[in-house]
Design a protein around this motif. Sequence first.
Motif, PDB file in Angstrom:
ATOM      1  N   ALA A 106       4.820  -8.273 -30.753  1.00 14.42           N
ATOM      2  CA  ALA A 106       3.913  -9.356 -31.462  1.00 14.42           C
ATOM      3  C   ALA A 106       3.654  -9.294 -33.032  1.00 14.42           C
ATOM      4  N   GLU A 107       3.142  -7.890 -33.176  1.00 16.84           N
ATOM      5  CA  GLU A 107       2.860  -7.480 -34.699  1.00 16.84           C
ATOM      6  C   GLU A 107       4.209  -7.514 -35.513  1.00 16.84           C
ATOM      7  N   ALA A 108       5.211  -6.965 -34.967  1.00 19.80           N
ATOM      8  CA  ALA A 108       6.500  -7.167 -35.632  1.00 19.80           C
ATOM      9  C   ALA A 108       6.815  -8.537 -35.780  1.00 19.80           C
ATOM     10  N   LEU A 109       6.691  -9.441 -34.947  1.00 18.07           N
ATOM     11  CA  LEU A 109       7.200 -10.543 -35.308  1.00 18.07           C
ATOM     12  C   LEU A 109       6.315 -11.557 -36.423  1.00 18.07           C
ATOM     13  N   MET A 110       4.959 -11.066 -36.282  1.00 21.04           N
ATOM     14  CA  MET A 110       4.007 -11.527 -37.199  1.00 21.04           C
ATOM     15  C   MET A 110       4.497 -11.140 -38.740  1.00 21.04           C
TER      16      MET A 110
ATOM     17  N   ILE B  13      -2.410 -13.148 -34.320  1.00 15.34           N
ATOM     18  CA  ILE B  13      -2.121 -12.583 -33.001  1.00 15.34           C
ATOM     19  C   ILE B  13      -3.206 -13.031 -32.133  1.00 15.34           C
ATOM     20  N   VAL B  14      -2.627 -13.588 -30.935  1.00 13.68           N
ATOM     21  CA  VAL B  14      -4.003 -13.925 -29.950  1.00 13.68           C
ATOM     22  C   VAL B  14      -3.196 -13.437 -28.402  1.00 13.68           C
ATOM     23  N   GLU B  15      -4.333 -13.343 -27.679  1.00 14.87           N
ATOM     24  CA  GLU B  15      -4.153 -12.993 -26.578  1.00 14.87           C
ATOM     25  C   GLU B  15      -3.884 -14.281 -25.467  1.00 14.87           C
ATOM     26  N   GLU B  16      -2.968 -14.087 -24.803  1.00  7.33           N
ATOM     27  CA  GLU B  16      -2.775 -15.400 -23.834  1.00  7.33           C
ATOM     28  C   GLU B  16      -2.252 -14.720 -22.395  1.00  7.33           C
ATOM     29  N   THR B  17      -1.817 -15.858 -21.707  1.00  8.91           N
ATOM     30  CA  THR B  17      -1.624 -15.579 -20.326  1.00  8.91           C
ATOM     31  C   THR B  17      -0.094 -15.809 -20.271  1.00  8.91           C
ATOM     32  N   GLY B  18       0.753 -15.242 -19.591  1.00  5.46           N
ATOM     33  CA  GLY B  18       2.328 -15.341 -19.366  1.00  5.46           C
ATOM     34  C   GLY B  18       2.552 -15.891 -17.753  1.00  5.46           C
ATOM     35  N   ARG B  19       3.584 -16.252 -17.457  1.00  7.59           N
ATOM     36  CA  ARG B  19       3.925 -16.471 -16.135  1.00  7.59           C
ATOM     37  C   ARG B  19       5.190 -15.651 -15.789  1.00  7.59           C
ATOM     38  N   ALA B  20       5.477 -15.599 -14.215  1.00 15.24           N
ATOM     39  CA  ALA B  20       6.580 -15.135 -13.911  1.00 15.24           C
ATOM     40  C   ALA B  20       7.507 -16.210 -13.792  1.00 15.24           C
TER      41      ALA B  20
ATOM     42  N   PRO C 138      -0.888 -10.573 -18.561  1.00 20.12           N
ATOM     43  CA  PRO C 138      -1.635 -10.654 -20.020  1.00 20.12           C
ATOM     44  C   PRO C 138      -0.373 -10.316 -21.167  1.00 20.12           C
ATOM     45  N   THR C 139      -0.420 -11.001 -21.892  1.00 20.67           N
ATOM     46  CA  THR C 139       0.559 -10.904 -23.151  1.00 20.67           C
ATOM     47  C   THR C 139      -0.143 -11.368 -24.562  1.00 20.67           C
ATOM     48  N   PHE C 140       0.740 -11.139 -25.527  1.00 22.32           N
ATOM     49  CA  PHE C 140       0.123 -11.523 -27.008  1.00 22.32           C
ATOM     50  C   PHE C 140       1.243 -12.620 -27.330  1.00 22.32           C
ATOM     51  N   CYS C 141       0.745 -13.407 -28.290  1.00 12.42           N
ATOM     52  CA  CYS C 141       1.452 -14.246 -28.925  1.00 12.42           C
ATOM     53  C   CYS C 141       1.152 -14.331 -30.538  1.00 12.42           C
TER      54      CYS C 141
ATOM     55  N   ARG D 140      -2.983 -26.921 -28.718  1.00 12.76           N
ATOM     56  CA  ARG D 140      -4.058 -27.107 -29.716  1.00 12.76           C
ATOM     57  C   ARG D 140      -3.477 -27.278 -31.253  1.00 12.76           C
ATOM     58  N   GLU D 141      -2.337 -28.128 -31.310  1.00 16.82           N
ATOM     59  CA  GLU D 141      -1.797 -28.181 -32.628  1.00 16.82           C
ATOM     60  C   GLU D 141      -1.417 -27.040 -33.082  1.00 16.82           C
ATOM     61  N   CYS D 142      -0.788 -25.942 -32.432  1.00 16.50           N
ATOM     62  CA  CYS D 142      -0.424 -24.962 -32.923  1.00 16.50           C
ATOM     63  C   CYS D 142       0.928 -24.581 -32.308  1.00 16.50           C
ATOM     64  N   VAL D 143       1.983 -23.793 -32.881  1.00 25.05           N
ATOM     65  CA  VAL D 143       2.936 -23.287 -32.226  1.00 25.05           C
ATOM     66  C   VAL D 143       2.547 -21.770 -31.775  1.00 25.05           C
ATOM     67  N   LEU D 144       2.978 -21.460 -30.484  1.00 29.77           N
ATOM     68  CA  LEU D 144       2.926 -20.072 -30.142  1.00 29.77           C
ATOM     69  C   LEU D 144       4.258 -19.509 -29.677  1.00 29.77           C
TER      70      LEU D 144
END
Length: 487
Positions: free
Chosen positions: A380-384, A400-407, A418-421, A452-456
């Motif tokens: 995520a840091e490399a992408l940012m 960079i924000v903490e988020e939740t991913g899904r299988a 747990p994931t980062f976006c 919330r009006e943001c792209v992740l």
Amino acid sequence: MPDPRTDLLRALPQVEELMQAAPMKALETIVPRSMLVDRARAAVDEQRQLILAGAVEAVDVEAILTDAVNGALATLRPSLRRVINATGVIIHTNLGRSVLAEPAVQAVVEAARGYSTLEYSIENMARGSRHDHVEHLICALTGAEAAIAVNNNAAAVMMVLAEFAAGHEAIVSRGELVEIGGSFRVPDIMAQSNARMVEVGATNKTHASDYERAITPDTAMLLKVHPSNYRMIGFTESVSKTDLRHIADAENARRAAAGEDRPELLVYEDQGSGAFIHLDVFGEYAEPTVRESLAEGCDLVSFSGDKLLGGPQAGIVVGRKDYIDRLKKHPLARALRLDKMTLAALEATLRLYLDPEDALRRIPTLRMLTEDVETVRERAEALMAALAERVTPGQAHLEIVEETGRAGGGSLPMCDIPTFCVRMRFEAGNAQGCEEHLQRNRDVPVIGRIKRECVLFDARTITEEDIPEIACAVASYFAAFEGRKES
């Protein structure tokens, strides 16, 4: 009073008028004329429907021509093409479910580019069976006596029911009458296979005695459907596969003692997700493995190849050899058989499982499911950093924000991964417009998610190789937005 829509309809251009326009004439060298006519007609028809709906105040011929040209240009792009999955959903059904491991990709290329041993045995120098390419590997990895692979798990379920329960009863718990993606429902597939479904228990609780009381001389199967895409919690109870095995054994012993000329009552589980490795990282919510289901007493188990297995789309049935042999002879086995490229990918994927550590590292689905969250943060840091080089502070704010991913894919429904976006908050343009641009205007669409009006952009489901493409795509959105604003 005259209808204002009449004049608007009369103002619509003729299809031939659009065809004579310079942009359409220029396309005739690369797009068949018949296809151009279809696009022109579709553009006019779309405007006509808007007029009839009262959504148009004036006819814009240039806009209609632009729609026709864009529609024609779109036909030059492959419909099925690569996308970048930045959604955080790992086994994303709409995006093709599991990504193949590189050895599987190479195996597909080799199988596709020339002739192969699809149904030829080099050892015997004679006709062979396409089942042989994967059956021995599946058996070695699951402990099954035999196996067969068809084109998806719905097909596998249909074939098992048609062979062993057609014209007879199959008992299933009401709490397991599931619906999965594409409106595939267990009751519907049972009806299509001509099996008579017998529901037992309640939605939340089913007991062993419910199955025992429902058994009749015409009962052919005890069906267990693993709830891989949902969970019921609270006041619930279900019957284990081991208990179903005991019930079936007792009934088969009774039939034998009574001299009844009836087939054995078999235990069949539609497991769905198809895990070959117990993913300890998910604790109590980890899916049971195929080997565990067989060890607990199932005669047959079916599952998908493109979910937790991490391979190509396939439906695999494992279990007792005498039952699998019957499935191989069923007419549906030929209708539902795998093609050479799918078999090549499946075989290569299965070979990776011979070394479980190798499988966890090299099969993308398993890697993404189990990857350490700090590694995800680094990506995520490399992408940012890449985005920051292409996006100015006046265009968007990045963090960079903490988020939740899904299988995803109907697997591990209770597991928050747990994931980062990288979150992009807009100072110019907006999230909806950016999303549309990233998907519709790029040769390699970028699929993120809006919150919330943001792209992740979720770092768990992208690779290092995707990062430059995402940065370029985002930069092109702001460039296009600035161009529209200036004009």
